[in-house]
Design a protein around this motif. Structure first.
Motif, PDB file in Angstrom:
ATOM      1  N   LEU A  99      -1.675  -7.633  10.468  1.00 49.39           N
ATOM      2  CA  LEU A  99      -1.264  -7.799   9.211  1.00 49.39           C
ATOM      3  C   LEU A  99       0.230  -8.222   8.889  1.00 49.39           C
ATOM      4  CD1 LEU A  99      -3.164  -4.946   7.488  1.00 49.39           C
ATOM      5  CD2 LEU A  99      -3.630  -7.348   7.223  1.00 49.39           C
ATOM      6  N   GLU A 100       1.096  -7.809   9.980  1.00 46.54           N
ATOM      7  CA  GLU A 100       2.398  -8.274   9.808  1.00 46.54           C
ATOM      8  C   GLU A 100       2.505  -9.665   9.983  1.00 46.54           C
ATOM      9  OE1 GLU A 100       4.113  -5.678  12.934  1.00 46.54           O
ATOM     10  OE2 GLU A 100       4.013  -3.929  11.692  1.00 46.54           O
ATOM     11  N   ALA A 101       1.805 -10.552  10.678  1.00 41.61           N
ATOM     12  CA  ALA A 101       1.774 -11.999  10.614  1.00 41.61           C
ATOM     13  C   ALA A 101       0.426 -12.405  10.658  1.00 41.61           C
ATOM     14  CB  ALA A 101       2.650 -12.386  11.716  1.00 41.61           C
ATOM     15  N   PRO A 102      -0.524 -12.395   9.702  1.00 42.40           N
ATOM     16  CA  PRO A 102      -1.859 -12.848   9.690  1.00 42.40           C
ATOM     17  C   PRO A 102      -1.948 -14.489   9.811  1.00 42.40           C
ATOM     18  CG  PRO A 102      -1.003 -12.513   7.506  1.00 42.40           C
ATOM     19  CD  PRO A 102      -0.158 -11.934   8.449  1.00 42.40           C
ATOM     20  N   THR A 103      -3.068 -14.655  10.483  1.00 47.52           N
ATOM     21  CA  THR A 103      -3.279 -16.317  11.049  1.00 47.52           C
ATOM     22  C   THR A 103      -3.365 -17.060   9.541  1.00 47.52           C
ATOM     23  OG1 THR A 103      -4.288 -15.450  13.134  1.00 47.52           O
ATOM     24  CG2 THR A 103      -4.714 -17.842  12.294  1.00 47.52           C
ATOM     25  N   PRO A 104      -2.369 -17.945   9.306  1.00 47.26           N
ATOM     26  CA  PRO A 104      -2.616 -18.573   8.008  1.00 47.26           C
ATOM     27  C   PRO A 104      -3.938 -19.527   7.942  1.00 47.26           C
ATOM     28  CG  PRO A 104      -1.099 -19.799   9.334  1.00 47.26           C
ATOM     29  CD  PRO A 104      -1.381 -18.463  10.214  1.00 47.26           C
ATOM     30  N   ARG A 120      -2.388   6.104   1.195  1.00 47.89           N
ATOM     31  CA  ARG A 120      -1.007   6.602   1.711  1.00 47.89           C
ATOM     32  C   ARG A 120      -0.824   6.061   3.068  1.00 47.89           C
ATOM     33  NH1 ARG A 120      -2.950  12.627   1.298  1.00 47.89           N
ATOM     34  NH2 ARG A 120      -4.906  11.502   2.296  1.00 47.89           N
ATOM     35  N   LYS A 121      -1.853   5.377   3.864  1.00 45.97           N
ATOM     36  CA  LYS A 121      -1.661   4.896   5.145  1.00 45.97           C
ATOM     37  C   LYS A 121      -0.830   3.503   5.069  1.00 45.97           C
ATOM     38  CE  LYS A 121      -4.758   5.333   8.067  1.00 45.97           C
ATOM     39  NZ  LYS A 121      -5.850   5.131   9.287  1.00 45.97           N
ATOM     40  N   LYS A 122      -0.152   3.515   6.337  1.00 48.40           N
ATOM     41  CA  LYS A 122       0.476   2.037   6.583  1.00 48.40           C
ATOM     42  C   LYS A 122      -0.330   0.994   6.322  1.00 48.40           C
ATOM     43  CE  LYS A 122       3.546  -0.212   9.833  1.00 48.40           C
ATOM     44  NZ  LYS A 122       3.956  -0.201  11.317  1.00 48.40           N
ATOM     45  N   THR A 123      -1.529   1.090   7.000  1.00 55.04           N
ATOM     46  CA  THR A 123      -2.574  -0.095   6.987  1.00 55.04           C
ATOM     47  C   THR A 123      -2.906  -0.267   5.585  1.00 55.04           C
ATOM     48  OG1 THR A 123      -3.609   1.028   8.922  1.00 55.04           O
ATOM     49  CG2 THR A 123      -4.846  -0.739   7.454  1.00 55.04           C
ATOM     50  N   TYR A 124      -2.949   0.456   4.506  1.00 53.66           N
ATOM     51  CA  TYR A 124      -3.215  -0.075   2.986  1.00 53.66           C
ATOM     52  C   TYR A 124      -2.087  -0.729   2.647  1.00 53.66           C
ATOM     53  CZ  TYR A 124      -4.002   0.062  -1.969  1.00 53.66           C
ATOM     54  OH  TYR A 124      -4.266  -0.523  -3.351  1.00 53.66           O
ATOM     55  N   ASP A 128      -2.012  -4.489   1.179  1.00 61.14           N
ATOM     56  CA  ASP A 128      -1.558  -5.035  -0.194  1.00 61.14           C
ATOM     57  C   ASP A 128      -0.333  -5.901  -0.035  1.00 61.14           C
ATOM     58  OD1 ASP A 128      -1.745  -4.696  -2.910  1.00 61.14           O
ATOM     59  OD2 ASP A 128       0.019  -2.981  -3.146  1.00 61.14           O
ATOM     60  N   LYS A 129       0.353  -5.917   0.959  1.00 65.17           N
ATOM     61  CA  LYS A 129       1.720  -6.725   1.186  1.00 65.17           C
ATOM     62  C   LYS A 129       1.059  -8.217   1.499  1.00 65.17           C
ATOM     63  CE  LYS A 129       6.292  -7.485   3.002  1.00 65.17           C
ATOM     64  NZ  LYS A 129       7.124  -6.693   3.993  1.00 65.17           N
ATOM     65  N   ALA A 130       0.185  -8.261   2.393  1.00 66.12           N
ATOM     66  CA  ALA A 130      -0.443  -9.329   3.222  1.00 66.12           C
ATOM     67  C   ALA A 130      -1.337 -10.247   2.295  1.00 66.12           C
ATOM     68  CB  ALA A 130      -0.753  -9.102   4.453  1.00 66.12           C
ATOM     69  N   GLY A 131      -1.999  -9.638   1.621  1.00 65.06           N
ATOM     70  CA  GLY A 131      -3.270 -10.147   0.925  1.00 65.06           C
ATOM     71  C   GLY A 131      -3.710  -9.716  -0.531  1.00 65.06           C
ATOM     72  N   VAL A 132      -4.812  -9.751  -0.676  1.00 61.60           N
ATOM     73  CA  VAL A 132      -5.270  -9.394  -2.211  1.00 61.60           C
ATOM     74  C   VAL A 132      -6.278  -8.107  -1.723  1.00 61.60           C
ATOM     75  CG1 VAL A 132      -7.111  -9.767  -3.868  1.00 61.60           C
ATOM     76  CG2 VAL A 132      -5.403 -11.752  -3.133  1.00 61.60           C
ATOM     77  N   VAL A 133      -5.887  -7.115  -2.686  1.00 59.33           N
ATOM     78  CA  VAL A 133      -6.610  -5.879  -2.853  1.00 59.33           C
ATOM     79  C   VAL A 133      -7.498  -5.737  -4.156  1.00 59.33           C
ATOM     80  CG1 VAL A 133      -6.365  -3.232  -2.838  1.00 59.33           C
ATOM     81  CG2 VAL A 133      -5.160  -4.585  -1.060  1.00 59.33           C
ATOM     82  N   LEU A 134      -8.652  -5.450  -3.941  1.00 58.84           N
ATOM     83  CA  LEU A 134      -9.468  -5.296  -5.116  1.00 58.84           C
ATOM     84  C   LEU A 134     -10.054  -3.791  -5.172  1.00 58.84           C
ATOM     85  CD1 LEU A 134     -11.287  -6.116  -7.565  1.00 58.84           C
ATOM     86  CD2 LEU A 134     -13.082  -6.564  -6.119  1.00 58.84           C
ATOM     87  N   GLU A 135      -9.604  -2.739  -5.880  1.00 66.32           N
ATOM     88  CA  GLU A 135     -10.134  -1.742  -6.253  1.00 66.32           C
ATOM     89  C   GLU A 135     -11.251  -1.477  -7.190  1.00 66.32           C
ATOM     90  OE1 GLU A 135      -8.918   2.981  -7.600  1.00 66.32           O
ATOM     91  OE2 GLU A 135      -7.307   1.632  -6.823  1.00 66.32           O
ATOM     92  N   SER A 136     -12.544  -1.465  -6.510  1.00 72.97           N
ATOM     93  CA  SER A 136     -13.702  -1.746  -7.396  1.00 72.97           C
ATOM     94  C   SER A 136     -14.277  -0.437  -8.110  1.00 72.97           C
ATOM     95  CB  SER A 136     -14.800  -2.473  -6.532  1.00 72.97           C
ATOM     96  OG  SER A 136     -15.850  -2.817  -7.309  1.00 72.97           O
ATOM     97  N   LYS A 137     -13.747  -0.215  -9.149  1.00 74.97           N
ATOM     98  CA  LYS A 137     -14.305   1.130  -9.945  1.00 74.97           C
ATOM     99  C   LYS A 137     -15.500   1.156 -10.571  1.00 74.97           C
ATOM    100  CE  LYS A 137      -9.394   2.268 -10.743  1.00 74.97           C
ATOM    101  NZ  LYS A 137      -8.544   2.589 -11.550  1.00 74.97           N
ATOM    102  N   LYS A 138     -16.162   2.093 -10.475  1.00 71.37           N
ATOM    103  CA  LYS A 138     -17.403   2.258 -11.204  1.00 71.37           C
ATOM    104  C   LYS A 138     -17.021   2.154 -13.023  1.00 71.37           C
ATOM    105  CE  LYS A 138     -20.973   3.749  -8.602  1.00 71.37           C
ATOM    106  NZ  LYS A 138     -22.274   3.087  -8.746  1.00 71.37           N
ATOM    107  N   LEU A 139     -17.989   1.689 -13.666  1.00 75.18           N
ATOM    108  CA  LEU A 139     -18.221   1.548 -14.943  1.00 75.18           C
ATOM    109  C   LEU A 139     -18.288   2.752 -15.683  1.00 75.18           C
ATOM    110  CD1 LEU A 139     -18.974  -2.092 -16.233  1.00 75.18           C
ATOM    111  CD2 LEU A 139     -16.775  -1.144 -15.626  1.00 75.18           C
ATOM    112  N   TYR A 140     -17.870   3.474 -16.582  1.00 72.98           N
ATOM    113  CA  TYR A 140     -18.158   4.486 -17.377  1.00 72.98           C
ATOM    114  C   TYR A 140     -19.568   3.958 -18.165  1.00 72.98           C
ATOM    115  CZ  TYR A 140     -13.787   6.717 -16.297  1.00 72.98           C
ATOM    116  OH  TYR A 140     -12.718   7.619 -15.621  1.00 72.98           O
ATOM    117  N   ASP A 141     -20.195   5.012 -18.647  1.00 71.22           N
ATOM    118  CA  ASP A 141     -21.553   4.697 -19.297  1.00 71.22           C
ATOM    119  C   ASP A 141     -21.219   3.801 -20.580  1.00 71.22           C
ATOM    120  OD1 ASP A 141     -23.044   6.328 -17.559  1.00 71.22           O
ATOM    121  OD2 ASP A 141     -23.108   7.971 -18.747  1.00 71.22           O
TER     122      ASP A 141
END
Length: 335
Positions: A99-104, A120-124, A128-141
């Motif tokens: 992730l520090e230098a992903p293949t373009p 909290r992890k370095k990986t996350y 987040d820095k290298a690409g796109v993060v989607l946090e997929s949350k449940k919809l409320y009723d």
């Protein structure tokens, strides 16, 4: 980023080298993953430049070795890691380094369902820095019916508010199931026609006359005959109308009735916004507030809590049926 923004970028072929799709709502993860699979490569290119891996059957060394390859027949190679929640995330040092230098020319997709990668992890942080993060949350009723309407609107179709509410009440928050039923309606209802409750009954099998939505309406109008008709139908069809779901829907409805009592602005638009409903339904809450005073609404909510416990076997005889409990409950609401 949210789903709409990500899908917009994919449609414009503006790709990220890494996608982390994680969270409790699997539907949105599938939508983005499928969009990438359908868009990045054509069928001829997929045989050379698409790799699908599964979390249970792979590890980070394999994933990174594949990700470091270069495409053979296109501008990109697509590496989809499905069920990424089954990877051994404690052994993700190789991923961190990548992730520090992903293949373009690689698009790496980590589809992590039914939970979140530890933020909290370095990986996350690297993801987040290298690409796109989607946090997929449940919809409320109360967000499902508007979401259904939005899906129809996005393809230039219309659904009546009563029909979307009926679907939401019956199908719940499992968006994959809801999306399948939406697809069925889009295919079977004529293009120029607004989808109605009759279409829901005809295509999905939900009774337009005997459902939780109609029970709410009957209680709102204090229509005793109709309310007990619906309860008898529920008692005869317990698998289609489980009592915990019925009580949950009634609880949600009367909680909104109570909230309506305390609204400083009871105009249709203001009330709809505060209650999280379509303006079409505000007249029902106005009528319910007239028939159920604040004190009575509090009493109804307490009764619902009591019968929710009874429906789970507490403070009830061993031979008491769900139908009997529902009849008692509806009687106490109406009297």
């Amino acid at each position: 980023m949210d789903v709409k923004a990500i899908l917009g970028d994919i449609k414009r072929k503006q790709y990220s080298p890494v996608y982390l799709l994680h969270g409790d709502e699997s539907h949105f993860i599938d939508v983005v993953s499928d969009a990438l699979e359908d868009t990045v490569l054509n069928d001829a290119q997929k045989g050379f430049d698409q790799t699908i891996l599964y979390g249970k059957e792979t590890d980070f060394m394999t994933i990174i070795n594949v990700a470091k390859r270069y495409p053979m027949m296109s501008d990109y190679q697509l590496v989809l890691v499905k069920e990424a929640q089954n990877l051994k995330w404690k052994d993700d040092d190789l991923l961190q380094k990548y992730l520090e230098a992903p293949t373009p020319t690689t698009i790496l997709v980590l589809a992590h369902k039914y939970g979140l990668v530890d933020k909290r992890k370095k990986t996350y942080k690297l993801l987040d820095k290298a690409g796109v993060v989607l946090e997929s949350k449940k919809l409320y009723d109360d967000k499902v019916a508007p979401w259904i309407a939005e899906q129809f609107q996005s393809v230039g179709r219309k659904i009546h508010p009563q029909a979307s509410a009926l679907m939401a009440d019956y199908l719940g928050t499992d968006l994959s199931k809801v999306a399948n039923e939406i697809e069925k309606l889009l295919l079977n209802v004529p293009l120029e026609k607004e989808v109605t409750a009759e279409d829901i009954e005809r295509n999905i099998g939900i009774s337009k006359d005997f459902n939780v939505f109609e029970l709410n309406t009957a209680l709102t109008k204090k229509n005793v005959f109709k309310a007990f008709q619906i309860v008898d139908y529920f008692a005869a069809n317990p698998k289609s109308n489980p009592i915990p779901v019925v009580i949950g829907s009634l609880g949600s409805y009367f909680t909104k009735v109570l909230k309506y009592h305390y609204l400083p602005d009871k105009s249709s638009q203001a009330a709809a916004k505060e209650l999280g409903v379509h303006p079409f339904f505000t007249k029902d809450y106005e009528l319910a507030a007239r028939h159920y005073s604040r004190r009575k609404t509090f009493d109804v909510i307490n009764v619902l809590k009591d019968y929710d416990l009874k429906s789970k076997g507490m403070h009830v005889g061993p031979n008491t049926t769900p139908g009997e409990l529902l009849r008692e409950l509806v009687y106490k609401i109406l009297h």
